[in-house]
Design an enzyme around this catalytic site. Structure first.
Site, PDB file in Angstrom:
ATOM      1  N   ASN A 190       0.803  -1.241   0.000  1.00  0.00           N
ATOM      2  CA  ASN A 190       0.000   0.000   0.000  1.00  0.00           C
ATOM      3  C   ASN A 190       0.830   1.283   0.000  1.00  0.00           C
ATOM      4  O   ASN A 190       0.387   2.305  -0.537  1.00  0.00           O
ATOM      5  CB  ASN A 190      -1.054  -0.016   1.118  1.00  0.00           C
ATOM      6  CG  ASN A 190      -0.470  -0.141   2.499  1.00  0.00           C
ATOM      7  OD1 ASN A 190       0.696  -0.500   2.660  1.00  0.00           O
ATOM      8  ND2 ASN A 190      -1.267   0.123   3.509  1.00  0.00           N
ATOM      9  N   GLU A 218       4.386  -4.192  12.400  1.00  0.00           N
ATOM     10  CA  GLU A 218       3.438  -3.103  12.119  1.00  0.00           C
ATOM     11  C   GLU A 218       2.263  -3.742  11.409  1.00  0.00           C
ATOM     12  O   GLU A 218       2.344  -4.060  10.213  1.00  0.00           O
ATOM     13  CB  GLU A 218       4.101  -2.047  11.222  1.00  0.00           C
ATOM     14  CG  GLU A 218       5.247  -1.291  11.873  1.00  0.00           C
ATOM     15  CD  GLU A 218       4.789  -0.337  12.968  1.00  0.00           C
ATOM     16  OE1 GLU A 218       3.579  -0.078  13.083  1.00  0.00           O
ATOM     17  OE2 GLU A 218       5.645   0.122  13.734  1.00  0.00           O
ATOM     18  N   CYS A 261      -3.276   1.410   6.801  1.00  0.00           N
ATOM     19  CA  CYS A 261      -3.516   0.829   8.122  1.00  0.00           C
ATOM     20  C   CYS A 261      -4.082   1.876   9.067  1.00  0.00           C
ATOM     21  O   CYS A 261      -4.753   1.558  10.037  1.00  0.00           O
ATOM     22  CB  CYS A 261      -2.219   0.263   8.678  1.00  0.00           C
ATOM     23  SG  CYS A 261      -0.899   1.476   8.662  1.00  0.00           S
ATOM     24  N   GLU A 263       8.208   2.430  14.673  1.00  0.00           N
ATOM     25  CA  GLU A 263       9.080   2.827  13.558  1.00  0.00           C
ATOM     26  C   GLU A 263       9.105   4.345  13.496  1.00  0.00           C
ATOM     27  O   GLU A 263       8.080   5.004  13.690  1.00  0.00           O
ATOM     28  CB  GLU A 263       8.550   2.250  12.245  1.00  0.00           C
ATOM     29  CG  GLU A 263       8.748   0.750  12.164  1.00  0.00           C
ATOM     30  CD  GLU A 263       8.472   0.173  10.782  1.00  0.00           C
ATOM     31  OE1 GLU A 263       7.559   0.668  10.097  1.00  0.00           O
ATOM     32  OE2 GLU A 263       9.177  -0.774  10.391  1.00  0.00           O
TER      33      GLU A 263
HETATM   34  P1  NAP Z   1      -0.082  -9.079   3.880  1.00  0.00           P
HETATM   35  O1  NAP Z   1      -0.933  -9.953   3.042  1.00  0.00           O
HETATM   36  O2  NAP Z   1       0.070  -9.416   5.306  1.00  0.00           O
HETATM   37  O3  NAP Z   1       1.349  -9.046   3.168  1.00  0.00           O
HETATM   38  C1  NAP Z   1       2.388  -8.232   3.637  1.00  0.00           C
HETATM   39  C2  NAP Z   1       3.708  -8.792   3.161  1.00  0.00           C
HETATM   40  O4  NAP Z   1       3.919 -10.062   3.774  1.00  0.00           O
HETATM   41  C3  NAP Z   1       3.762  -9.046   1.655  1.00  0.00           C
HETATM   42  O5  NAP Z   1       5.066  -8.770   1.213  1.00  0.00           O
HETATM   43  C4  NAP Z   1       3.429 -10.519   1.564  1.00  0.00           C
HETATM   44  O6  NAP Z   1       3.861 -11.140   0.393  1.00  0.00           O
HETATM   45  C5  NAP Z   1       4.181 -11.040   2.775  1.00  0.00           C
HETATM   46  N1  NAP Z   1       3.726 -12.344   3.231  1.00  0.00           N
HETATM   47  C6  NAP Z   1       2.480 -12.862   3.225  1.00  0.00           C
HETATM   48  N2  NAP Z   1       2.498 -14.119   3.731  1.00  0.00           N
HETATM   49  C7  NAP Z   1       3.773 -14.391   4.064  1.00  0.00           C
HETATM   50  C8  NAP Z   1       4.431 -15.501   4.636  1.00  0.00           C
HETATM   51  N3  NAP Z   1       3.773 -16.614   4.982  1.00  0.00           N
HETATM   52  N4  NAP Z   1       5.757 -15.446   4.831  1.00  0.00           N
HETATM   53  C9  NAP Z   1       6.434 -14.316   4.503  1.00  0.00           C
HETATM   54  N5  NAP Z   1       5.885 -13.228   3.955  1.00  0.00           N
HETATM   55  C10 NAP Z   1       4.556 -13.263   3.750  1.00  0.00           C
HETATM   56  O7  NAP Z   1      -0.568  -7.562   3.829  1.00  0.00           O
HETATM   57  P2  NAP Z   1      -0.869  -6.664   2.551  1.00  0.00           P
HETATM   58  O8  NAP Z   1      -2.191  -7.078   2.013  1.00  0.00           O
HETATM   59  O9  NAP Z   1       0.294  -6.625   1.638  1.00  0.00           O
HETATM   60  O10 NAP Z   1      -0.947  -5.223   3.230  1.00  0.00           O
HETATM   61  C11 NAP Z   1      -2.068  -4.776   3.874  1.00  0.00           C
HETATM   62  C12 NAP Z   1      -1.958  -4.950   5.378  1.00  0.00           C
HETATM   63  O11 NAP Z   1      -0.805  -4.263   5.864  1.00  0.00           O
HETATM   64  C13 NAP Z   1      -3.127  -4.332   6.114  1.00  0.00           C
HETATM   65  O12 NAP Z   1      -3.543  -5.178   7.141  1.00  0.00           O
HETATM   66  C14 NAP Z   1      -2.542  -3.046   6.680  1.00  0.00           C
HETATM   67  O13 NAP Z   1      -3.210  -2.562   7.803  1.00  0.00           O
HETATM   68  C15 NAP Z   1      -1.152  -3.460   6.984  1.00  0.00           C
HETATM   69  N6  NAP Z   1      -0.266  -2.296   7.084  1.00  0.00           N
HETATM   70  C16 NAP Z   1       0.166  -1.929   8.323  1.00  0.00           C
HETATM   71  C17 NAP Z   1       0.973  -0.804   8.461  1.00  0.00           C
HETATM   72  C18 NAP Z   1       1.464  -0.393   9.819  1.00  0.00           C
HETATM   73  O14 NAP Z   1       2.403   0.370   9.859  1.00  0.00           O
HETATM   74  N7  NAP Z   1       0.879  -0.851  10.904  1.00  0.00           N
HETATM   75  C19 NAP Z   1       1.329  -0.057   7.337  1.00  0.00           C
HETATM   76  C20 NAP Z   1       0.866  -0.457   6.089  1.00  0.00           C
HETATM   77  C21 NAP Z   1       0.063  -1.597   5.976  1.00  0.00           C
HETATM   78  P3  NAP Z   1       2.781 -12.010  -0.462  1.00  0.00           P
HETATM   79  O15 NAP Z   1       1.709 -11.066  -0.843  1.00  0.00           O
HETATM   80  O16 NAP Z   1       3.548 -12.567  -1.595  1.00  0.00           O
HETATM   81  O17 NAP Z   1       2.246 -13.103   0.392  1.00  0.00           O
END
Ligand code: NAP
Length: 490
Positions: free
Chosen positions: A164, A263, A297, A471
């Site tokens: 994102n 995060e 997020c 962070e």
């Molecule tokens: P996600 O599905 O959890 O994926 C995040 C990252 O993790 C991607 O690079 C993904 O790659 C990887 N990943 C997924 N499964 C994995 C595994 N088993 N082993 C290692 N890596 C793995 O999240 P997203 O859909 O990309 O992002 C949205 C989420 O991020 C939302 O929940 C949002 O709230 C959160 N977010 C939080 C913050 C914060 O600072 N708190 C900031 C931005 C976003 P793959 O897609 O290839 O699996």
């Protein structure tokens, strides 16, 4: 103010390497495998990038391990100056980076440019922190022994980022890791690898030595990452993404006792009291809801508005949201780009349908347009039932769900009735209530009469299942440093 002239995405794409960046070289993935990167505004494939295997992941880790000792011994000023040069290069190329981000992620160009500036700021901030890593010396209570306190880099890190904020989520981790003297493997999200590859190119140009940063793009995150975490060589995982994936990674970190920063997701309450300045509250709502099309997020997920001002607030917000132009982020004048992919849009559609089935009224938006691309219109729902699924699910789309409340205790209880605790927004003109609410909300960050909390100089992070650690800010570098105590009898 002059309008920035953004280069064409195709021209920028041609300048970015599509290979893995390991040990200072650009290389193909094992077997020459590649994966597509799609434009969410058209559904068309922009290009192919290397699709790393577990063996490529191990190669990247080996490069980080080899570089660690020398990098930890590099003068803090040298580390600082690399970050400073990279900061300047990002700003110089902000328009090109924005065009790249818009192409792979969909956000409007102006927002993408804003992200480039925000991302660069982490490098400037941590270039300043690199030369301020402190230590300590003390006489122990017995008067005979002395204590030396050192700060040492934790060692090779694994950084995993979401799609994102493709540039800023990288710099928010890479900046403090470089400043602290850590080497790293970065695994960006498969939807948005190009921003990370461009960033690696910029850091290389800024003088980052080979092996300090290694970038592994892959469609097989689980297979590539798990052996790195369980193998014992990675000393730190810094992850930004969903709570669900965060839990899996925490479990994978347990066997080798890997330090973690998490995060994770949010479910932000946005609370408007009866004494709030409604102009300020609506402006804040636009920011907290519509930044990044709601794919943040920090996005306001649940609006709680005092019953006496709820109708007026909803009406004003609906007019503002309804006036936004939806379209490809690269088109001038567009405010709302496409969602990241079809699955993301289907989730939003299902959450809205569920809320409507439970009695919510649609003031504006609410239906998916025909045609290509993953577009969804800005939507305002009122009369949302607390049993609706969107109360407990990150919407991650441009949907404002409005509920009413009558008193402070009630709204605090409902706002806190969630497993998440990243951020909350409070709109009131009463100082005591503002401070009381800031204390009572179970969150890591509060926006008081503002819809924007993100700032590289502030500690960003959540409580409960929104994460572990912070962070940015003065504490951001601590996540990449260990204390070492030396006992000295004199
Ligand atoms: P996600 O599905 O959890 O994926 C995040 C990252 O993790 C991607 O690079 C993904 O790659 C990887 N990943 C997924 N499964 C994995 C595994 N088993 N082993 C290692 N890596 C793995 O999240 P997203 O859909 O990309 O992002 C949205 C989420 O991020 C939302 O929940 C949002 O709230 C959160 N977010 C939080 C913050 C914060 O600072 N708190 C900031 C931005 C976003 P793959 O897609 O290839 O699996």
């Amino acid at each position: 103010m002059s309008t920035p002239s953004f280069p064409a995405a195709a021209d920028v794409l041609a300048t970015v390497s599509k290979k893995l960046y390991i040990a200072g070289s650009w290389s193909d993935a094992a077997g020459g495998l590649t994966m597509p990167v799609d434009d969410p505004a058209t559904g068309e494939t922009l290009c192919e990038v290397a699709d790393a295997s577990p063996a490529d992941g191990r190669r990247a880790l080996a490069a980080a391990e080899d570089a660690q000792e020398k990098w930890a011994a590099t003068a803090p000023r040298a580390r600082s100056e690399i970050l400073r040069r990279a900061y300047e290069l990002i700003l110089e190329r902000a328009d090109a980076l924005a065009a790249l981000m818009t192409a792979e992620m969909g956000k409007p160009l102006a927002e993408a440019r804003g992200e480039a500036a925000y991302a660069a700021e982490f490098f400037r901030w941590f270039s300043e922190e690199a030369v301020r890593i402190d230590g300590g010396f003390a006489t122990m209570p017995d008067g005979r022994n002395r204590m030396l306190l050192m700060r040492r880099p934790v060692g090779p890190c694994l950084l995993i980022t979401p799609w994102n904020f493709p540039l800023a989520m990288g710099t928010r981790k890479i900046g403090p890791a470089i400043a602290a003297g850590c080497t790293m493997v970065l695994k960006p999200a498969p939807q948005t690898p190009l921003s990370s590859l461009a960033l690696a190119g910029i850091l290389e140009e800024a003088g980052l030595p080979p092996g300090v940063l290694n970038v592994v793009t892959t469609s097989r995150a689980g297979e590539v990452v798990e052996p790195l975490l369980t193998g014992g060589q990675i000393r730190k995982l810094s992850f930004t993404g969903s709570t669900q994936v965060g839990r899996t990674l925490l479990a994978q970190c347990a066997p080798a006792v890997v330090r973690t920063s998490m995060e994770l997701g949010g479910n932000a309450p946005f609370i408007v009291f009866d004494d709030a300045d409604l102009d300020v509250a609506v402006e804040g709502a636009m920011m907290a809801k519509m930044r990044n099309m709601g794919e943040a997020c920090t996005a306001a997920n649940r609006f709680f508005v005092h019953r006496s001002v709820a109708a007026e607030f909803a009406d004003r917000l609906a007019r503002r949201m309804g006036a936004l132009e939806v379209g490809p982020g690269s088109r001038p004048g567009v405010d709302v780009g496409p969602l990241i992919d079809r699955a993301g849009r289907e989730k939003v559609e299902e959450l809205v349908a569920d809320a409507v089935a439970r009695g919510a009224e649609v003031l504006v938006g609410g239906s998916t347009p025909d045609g290509p691309g993953c577009f969804y219109p800005p939507t305002v729902l009122t009369g949302v039932d607390t049993a609706s699924r969107l109360m407990e699910t990150e919407i991650f789309g441009p949907v404002a769900a409005i509920l009413t409340f009558d008193d402070e205790d009630e709204v605090v209880a409902t706002a806190n009735a969630t497993e998440w605790g990243l951020v909350g927004y409070v709109f009131t003109r009463e100082l005591n209530r503002a401070l009381r609410m800031s204390e009572r909300l179970e969150v890591g960050m509060v926006g008081l009469n503002t819809g924007l909390v993100s700032n590289p100089a502030a500690p960003f992070g959540g409580v409960k299942q929104s994460g572990l650690g912070r962070e940015g800010g003065r504490v951001g570098i601590d996540e990449f440093l260990e204390y070492k105590y030396v006992a000295v009898p004199v």
